[in-house]
Design a protein around this motif. Sequence first.
Motif, short mmCIF file in Angstrom:
data_model
loop_
_atom_site.label_atom_id
_atom_site.label_comp_id
_atom_site.label_asym_id
_atom_site.label_seq_id
_atom_site.Cartn_x
_atom_site.Cartn_y
_atom_site.Cartn_z
N VAL A 186 -11.95 48.69 13.89
CA VAL A 186 -11.10 49.52 13.02
C VAL A 186 -10.42 48.59 12.02
O VAL A 186 -9.51 47.83 12.37
CB VAL A 186 -10.05 50.31 13.83
CG1 VAL A 186 -9.30 51.27 12.91
CG2 VAL A 186 -10.74 51.09 14.95
N GLU A 187 -10.90 48.62 10.81
CA GLU A 187 -10.48 47.67 9.77
C GLU A 187 -10.67 48.34 8.42
O GLU A 187 -11.74 48.87 8.14
CB GLU A 187 -11.35 46.41 9.89
CG GLU A 187 -11.26 45.42 8.74
CD GLU A 187 -9.85 44.89 8.55
OE1 GLU A 187 -9.19 45.33 7.59
OE2 GLU A 187 -9.41 44.07 9.37
N ASP A 188 -9.60 48.37 7.60
CA ASP A 188 -9.68 49.07 6.32
C ASP A 188 -10.13 48.19 5.16
O ASP A 188 -10.42 48.70 4.09
CB ASP A 188 -8.34 49.73 5.98
CG ASP A 188 -7.21 48.71 5.88
OD1 ASP A 188 -7.17 47.80 6.74
OD2 ASP A 188 -6.41 48.82 4.96
N GLU A 189 -10.16 46.87 5.35
CA GLU A 189 -10.68 46.02 4.28
C GLU A 189 -12.21 46.05 4.38
O GLU A 189 -12.80 45.46 5.27
CB GLU A 189 -10.20 44.58 4.45
CG GLU A 189 -8.71 44.42 4.18
CD GLU A 189 -8.20 43.06 4.64
OE1 GLU A 189 -8.81 42.04 4.29
OE2 GLU A 189 -7.21 43.03 5.40
N ALA A 190 -12.83 46.78 3.43
CA ALA A 190 -14.26 47.08 3.54
C ALA A 190 -15.13 45.82 3.62
O ALA A 190 -16.05 45.74 4.43
CB ALA A 190 -14.70 47.95 2.37
N LEU A 192 -8.97 45.86 16.55
CA LEU A 192 -8.05 46.76 15.85
C LEU A 192 -7.15 46.01 14.87
O LEU A 192 -6.33 45.18 15.28
CB LEU A 192 -7.18 47.46 16.91
CG LEU A 192 -6.13 48.45 16.47
CD1 LEU A 192 -6.77 49.68 15.83
CD2 LEU A 192 -5.28 48.88 17.67
N ASP A 193 -7.31 46.31 13.59
CA ASP A 193 -6.40 45.74 12.59
C ASP A 193 -5.03 46.42 12.75
O ASP A 193 -4.96 47.58 13.12
CB ASP A 193 -6.98 45.99 11.20
CG ASP A 193 -6.16 45.31 10.11
OD1 ASP A 193 -5.59 44.24 10.40
OD2 ASP A 193 -6.10 45.83 8.99
N LEU A 194 -3.96 45.69 12.49
CA LEU A 194 -2.62 46.28 12.65
C LEU A 194 -2.20 47.12 11.46
O LEU A 194 -1.60 48.18 11.61
CB LEU A 194 -1.57 45.17 12.87
CG LEU A 194 -1.45 44.60 14.27
CD1 LEU A 194 -0.20 43.76 14.39
CD2 LEU A 194 -1.43 45.71 15.32
N GLN A 195 -2.50 46.63 10.25
CA GLN A 195 -2.07 47.37 9.06
C GLN A 195 -3.21 48.27 8.60
O GLN A 195 -4.18 47.81 8.00
CB GLN A 195 -1.66 46.40 7.97
CG GLN A 195 -0.34 45.72 8.31
CD GLN A 195 -0.07 44.53 7.43
OE1 GLN A 195 -0.83 43.57 7.40
NE2 GLN A 195 1.03 44.59 6.70
N LEU A 196 -3.08 49.55 8.91
CA LEU A 196 -4.14 50.52 8.65
C LEU A 196 -3.57 51.75 7.97
O LEU A 196 -2.43 52.13 8.24
CB LEU A 196 -4.78 50.97 9.97
CG LEU A 196 -5.63 49.99 10.75
CD1 LEU A 196 -5.93 50.55 12.13
CD2 LEU A 196 -6.93 49.70 10.00
N VAL A 251 -4.92 35.95 14.46
CA VAL A 251 -4.21 35.97 13.19
C VAL A 251 -5.21 35.69 12.08
O VAL A 251 -5.98 34.73 12.15
CB VAL A 251 -3.08 34.91 13.19
CG1 VAL A 251 -2.40 34.88 11.83
CG2 VAL A 251 -2.07 35.21 14.28
N LYS A 252 -5.21 36.58 11.06
CA LYS A 252 -6.10 36.38 9.91
C LYS A 252 -5.55 35.27 9.02
O LYS A 252 -4.33 35.19 8.87
CB LYS A 252 -6.17 37.66 9.07
CG LYS A 252 -6.82 38.84 9.73
CD LYS A 252 -6.75 40.00 8.75
CE LYS A 252 -7.28 41.28 9.36
NZ LYS A 252 -7.11 42.42 8.45
N PRO A 253 -6.38 34.46 8.41
CA PRO A 253 -7.83 34.44 8.55
C PRO A 253 -8.23 33.67 9.81
O PRO A 253 -7.57 32.73 10.20
CB PRO A 253 -8.28 33.69 7.29
CG PRO A 253 -7.14 32.77 6.97
CD PRO A 253 -5.89 33.46 7.46
#
Length: 226
Positions: free
Chosen positions: A7-11, A51-55, A101-103
Motif C-alpha cells: 500500500v503505497e501512493d507514490e506510483a 504499508l506506507d504511513l502517509q496515504l 525509514v525511507k529511503p
Amino acid sequence: MTRILLVEDEAALARALAQGLRDERYAVDIADNGEDGLWAARSGEHDLLVLDLQLPRIPGLEVCRRLRKDGNHLPILMLTARDTTADVVTGLDAGANDYLVKPFAFAELLARLRALLRVGTRATGVELTAGDLRLDAKGHRVWRGATEIAVTTKELQLLEYLLRHKGQVVARQKLIDALWEHDDDPESNALEVHVASLRRKVDRGAEVALLHTVRGAGYVLREPGR
Ligand code: CA
C-alpha cells in the motif's frame, strides 16, 4: 506462493518495489490509498502487508489500527518518511511489526520481509516465564498475569531472547545481533525504541518491574525477588 500487499501512493516507488519483489518470486498486489489497502488487507489473501504511513483517504496508522482491532494478525512492515522516534513508536503501538525509514535499500526491505515471514512458520513451541510473565514463542503470544499483551515481532524476539537469558545482563550488541540479520544494520536507536515500547507494555501498571536497564552494560530480565 507468498503474496504481499503493498500500500503505497507514490506510483513510481510502488512500481519499482513491486517489480523487485516479483523478481524475487513474491506475488504482489498494490493499493494506492488507505481505503483500498484496508479493503484488500481484509480479504485474507496476503501473507504480509507493506504499508506506507502517509496515504490518501485513510492514513497508514489508521489502517494498522483497524486491522488489529478486527483481530487481524497479518504481519505489517510500515514505511515511514519521517525519521522520528515518536512516529515509529506510534506505528509499533498501532500494531505494526517492523518499520523501514525511507529511503531504504531494497536488500534491507527483503531482509525485513524474510524475518517477518519466518516468525509465522517458526516452531519453537516452548513457553518461557519470569514471575507472572509468560511467552508462547510458537503462538507469538505474551501474557502478564491473566492479561494478554500485544507485541510486535521485534518485541517478541527481544523478550524471547531476554527470557532465555533470564537473570543475565545482555549486552546491547548481543541483542542487535540476535534481532537483526548481520547484513541488516538497524538505525542507531532502534534497539532502544523497541526496548522502551516493550517495557511500557510489560511493566506499566505492574507491581514489580521485570525489564531493567543496566547503564553502560545492557538489559536484564529479572525474576521478581532476585
Ligand atoms: Ca505516501
